[in-house]
Write an enzyme that holds these catalytic residues in place. Structure first.
Site, PDB file in Angstrom:
ATOM      1  N   HIS A   5       0.828  -1.204   0.000  1.00  0.00           N
ATOM      2  CA  HIS A   5       0.000   0.000   0.000  1.00  0.00           C
ATOM      3  C   HIS A   5       0.865   1.257   0.000  1.00  0.00           C
ATOM      4  O   HIS A   5       0.566   2.226  -0.694  1.00  0.00           O
ATOM      5  CB  HIS A   5      -0.914   0.021   1.235  1.00  0.00           C
ATOM      6  CG  HIS A   5      -1.936  -1.061   1.244  1.00  0.00           C
ATOM      7  ND1 HIS A   5      -3.270  -0.814   1.515  1.00  0.00           N
ATOM      8  CD2 HIS A   5      -1.850  -2.408   1.030  1.00  0.00           C
ATOM      9  CE1 HIS A   5      -3.952  -1.946   1.467  1.00  0.00           C
ATOM     10  NE2 HIS A   5      -3.099  -2.924   1.189  1.00  0.00           N
ATOM     11  N   ASP A  61      -6.116   5.372   3.118  1.00  0.00           N
ATOM     12  CA  ASP A  61      -6.207   3.947   2.823  1.00  0.00           C
ATOM     13  C   ASP A  61      -7.523   3.435   3.415  1.00  0.00           C
ATOM     14  O   ASP A  61      -8.211   4.139   4.157  1.00  0.00           O
ATOM     15  CB  ASP A  61      -5.004   3.218   3.436  1.00  0.00           C
ATOM     16  CG  ASP A  61      -4.705   1.900   2.754  1.00  0.00           C
ATOM     17  OD1 ASP A  61      -5.494   1.480   1.885  1.00  0.00           O
ATOM     18  OD2 ASP A  61      -3.684   1.271   3.084  1.00  0.00           O
ATOM     19  N   HIS A 105       2.551 -14.636  -7.232  1.00  0.00           N
ATOM     20  CA  HIS A 105       1.366 -14.861  -6.400  1.00  0.00           C
ATOM     21  C   HIS A 105       0.176 -14.035  -6.883  1.00  0.00           C
ATOM     22  O   HIS A 105      -0.926 -14.189  -6.384  1.00  0.00           O
ATOM     23  CB  HIS A 105       1.672 -14.505  -4.945  1.00  0.00           C
ATOM     24  CG  HIS A 105       1.987 -13.067  -4.722  1.00  0.00           C
ATOM     25  ND1 HIS A 105       2.875 -12.355  -5.506  1.00  0.00           N
ATOM     26  CD2 HIS A 105       1.523 -12.172  -3.812  1.00  0.00           C
ATOM     27  CE1 HIS A 105       2.955 -11.111  -5.080  1.00  0.00           C
ATOM     28  NE2 HIS A 105       2.137 -10.961  -4.053  1.00  0.00           N
ATOM     29  N   SER A 161       2.326  -6.794  -8.172  1.00  0.00           N
ATOM     30  CA  SER A 161       3.198  -7.651  -8.979  1.00  0.00           C
ATOM     31  C   SER A 161       2.700  -7.765 -10.408  1.00  0.00           C
ATOM     32  O   SER A 161       3.485  -7.748 -11.361  1.00  0.00           O
ATOM     33  CB  SER A 161       3.285  -9.041  -8.341  1.00  0.00           C
ATOM     34  OG  SER A 161       3.937  -8.977  -7.091  1.00  0.00           O
ATOM     35  N   GLU A 204       3.507  -4.468 -12.114  1.00  0.00           N
ATOM     36  CA  GLU A 204       4.926  -4.299 -12.393  1.00  0.00           C
ATOM     37  C   GLU A 204       5.386  -5.198 -13.531  1.00  0.00           C
ATOM     38  O   GLU A 204       6.085  -4.773 -14.461  1.00  0.00           O
ATOM     39  CB  GLU A 204       5.733  -4.599 -11.129  1.00  0.00           C
ATOM     40  CG  GLU A 204       7.214  -4.337 -11.248  1.00  0.00           C
ATOM     41  CD  GLU A 204       7.583  -2.868 -11.114  1.00  0.00           C
ATOM     42  OE1 GLU A 204       8.774  -2.564 -11.189  1.00  0.00           O
ATOM     43  OE2 GLU A 204       6.676  -2.035 -10.960  1.00  0.00           O
ATOM     44  N   GLY A 238      -6.456 -12.964  -0.526  1.00  0.00           N
ATOM     45  CA  GLY A 238      -6.949 -11.654  -0.913  1.00  0.00           C
ATOM     46  C   GLY A 238      -7.421 -11.607  -2.353  1.00  0.00           C
ATOM     47  O   GLY A 238      -8.144 -12.497  -2.822  1.00  0.00           O
ATOM     48  N   ASP A 239      -7.009 -10.558  -3.057  1.00  0.00           N
ATOM     49  CA  ASP A 239      -7.459 -10.355  -4.425  1.00  0.00           C
ATOM     50  C   ASP A 239      -6.680 -11.200  -5.427  1.00  0.00           C
ATOM     51  O   ASP A 239      -6.981 -11.164  -6.620  1.00  0.00           O
ATOM     52  CB  ASP A 239      -7.314  -8.875  -4.790  1.00  0.00           C
ATOM     53  CG  ASP A 239      -5.870  -8.395  -4.687  1.00  0.00           C
ATOM     54  OD1 ASP A 239      -5.184  -8.768  -3.718  1.00  0.00           O
ATOM     55  OD2 ASP A 239      -5.426  -7.635  -5.561  1.00  0.00           O
ATOM     56  N   GLN A 240      -5.700 -11.973  -4.966  1.00  0.00           N
ATOM     57  CA  GLN A 240      -4.790 -12.664  -5.882  1.00  0.00           C
ATOM     58  C   GLN A 240      -5.518 -13.636  -6.809  1.00  0.00           C
ATOM     59  O   GLN A 240      -5.214 -13.718  -8.003  1.00  0.00           O
ATOM     60  CB  GLN A 240      -3.697 -13.378  -5.084  1.00  0.00           C
ATOM     61  CG  GLN A 240      -2.816 -12.419  -4.304  1.00  0.00           C
ATOM     62  CD  GLN A 240      -1.986 -13.094  -3.232  1.00  0.00           C
ATOM     63  OE1 GLN A 240      -1.876 -14.327  -3.183  1.00  0.00           O
ATOM     64  NE2 GLN A 240      -1.398 -12.296  -2.346  1.00  0.00           N
TER      65      GLN A 240
END
Length: 460
Positions: free
Chosen positions: A9, A121, A356, A361, A364, A380-382
């Protein structure tokens, strides 16, 4: 910008701060001392417009001394970190009071004056009444993909369609009216229910997120864009009844600017090794700084990399502090000698990224560099990100047991070979590059920040 506690974050918050500063705006970046020290320094040319202010994180029983971010604690203590984080309410209120009391136009760079905005946040449940007291507009800046917010949904839709069972969390939410990949597998869905229950901080994560409904929250800002996530921005604006504004992906600058290896000997050795590899021949492996990876996961991943016969470079982080030689298969280092380097590095020889699938990631590796993905999501959102990228044919997800999420080394190897080898691998590389050229368009990404500034000026 109000303090954040997770490096996934903090870095996007800092990138947004720098972009606002480049457009002439004064930004106060609020964090804790250790976290601020670990962030990359603000470029000298922006230092007059981005000021970092630190607030000491209160001690909480059971939280390790010096822990300030989720990188400092095991998963079972993250909720204690949230409890400590909530203790920042009083010092943050004092900081805002000081700025508001100063009045006037501030100094030459716009500081020491009443803030126009507080950009938060999702976790800052205590900041809203402070903003309301001083009549300061707020925006919630969400660094995860828009799909994650769509899955969470607004409070009124969750009350109309409550999710009580694991199966409920596996289904696409009924408030998403078009076919999508926004659903979880059983082992992923099992991790979603705890976010809806109060934790050690006394507040459920979903209740923190639902502060989006607070009257002081005038904008929802997303680290995403319609090219990366089609159809979601109009839907979210309708669901939350306020503007949902893409900030773009906030991609960092040139690779050379991000190279923090300096003169580290291991970094230089890895660079020399990669210089000897053919173009696009190496798979880069990294599961993020905080993925919930077990020792079994590490062993099967190691077996898969060995079986794939593909050169690799592995950013290895040991779960629970285990040493690589203990966690990896017996003889692993000897058998892959000359083919694998267990270090962190980015290089032109990299042809794919085993990830992951955290949003940072994906941003990027795929949207910035155009690397196809081998996807191994955990939490999570992965999982949502992995499904979405697989649907766009820019990567392959490692097959896993649908119920418990376990995976085999042989399946890792097959996925790596699929993305890296032969005509199929070339096709993945082509599609990833095509998507990168559209989503990673630097001019369009900067335009999103310009449009965000227009919203900030209009809604303040």
């Amino acid at each position: 910008m109000a303090g954040v506690r997770h490096f996934g974050h903090m870095i996007p918050f800092l990138e947004l701060s720098k972009r606002l500063a480049r457009r002439g705006h004064a930004v106060t970046f609020v964090s804790t001392p250790r976290n601020a020290a670990r962030l990359r320094a603000v470029p000298l040319e922006l230092s007059a417009r981005v000021r970092v202010v630190t607030l000491d994180l209160p001690a909480v029983e059971g939280l390790p001394a010096g822990a300030e971010s989720t990188a400092d604690v095991p998963p079972e203590k993250v909720d204690l970190l949230k409890a400590a984080f909530d203790g920042l309410a009083a010092p943050f209120a004092a900081l805002v009071e000081e700025r508001c009391a100063a009045g006037g136009d501030g100094d030459a760079d716009g500081f020491v004056r009443k803030p126009d905005w507080i950009i938060l946040d999702f976790a800052h449940i205590w900041a809203w009444p402070i903003a309301e007291e001083h009549k300061i507009a707020c925006a919630m800046f969400l660094i995860f993909p828009a799909a994650h917010l769509a899955y969470a949904g607004p409070k009124h839709e969750n009350e109309a369609h409550p999710r009580r069972t694991t199966e409920d969390y596996m289904a696409q939410p009924p408030w998403i009216p078009f076919p999508s990949t926004i659903s979880y597998r059983r082992h992923e869905a099992a991790t979603r229910a705890p976010a809806c229950r109060p934790n050690a901080s006394g507040v459920a994560d979903i209740d923190r997120l639902w502060q989006l409904h607070h009257p002081s929250c005038r904008l929802i800002v997303s680290r995403s864009c319609p090219e990366a996530e089609p159809r979601l921005f109009p839907l979210l604006a309708e669901l939350f009844a306020k503007p949902v504004v893409p900030a773009g992906l906030l991609l960092p600058g040139d690779a050379a600017d991000d190279n923090d290896g300096g003169g580290d000997r291991s970094f230089l050795e890895a660079e020399r090794w990669l210089d000897g590899q053919p173009r696009r021949s190496v798979v880069y492996v990294a599961l993020g700084s905080e993925a919930s990876v077990t020792a079994d996961n590490v062993r099967e991943l190691g077996r898969g990399l060995e079986l794939s016969s593909v050169p690799f470079i592995w950013a290895f982080r040991s779960p629970s502090g285990g040493a690589p030689e203990v966690l990896l298969p017996d003889g692993f280092g000897r058998r892959v000698a000359g083919r694998g380097v267990v270090l962190v590095l980015a290089h032109a020889a990299v042809g794919a990224f085993l990830t992951h699938c955290g949003w940072g990631s994906v941003t990027e590796s795929l949207f910035r560099f155009g690397h196809p993905l081998v996807m191994l999501p955990f939490v999570g959102d992965q999982g949502l990100n992995a499904r979405a990228m697989a649907a766009r044919s820019v990567g392959v997800e490692v097959p896993r047991d649908y119920d418990d999420g376990s995976f085999r080394g042989a399946d890792v190897a097959a996925a790596v070979r699929c993305v890296m080898a032969g005509e199929e691998g070339e096709e993945f590389a082509r599609r990833a590059k095509e998507l990168q050229e559209v989503v990673g368009d630097r001019v369009r990404q900067e335009e999103y920040v310009d449009e965000l500034v227009e919203y900030l000026q209009r809604y303040k």
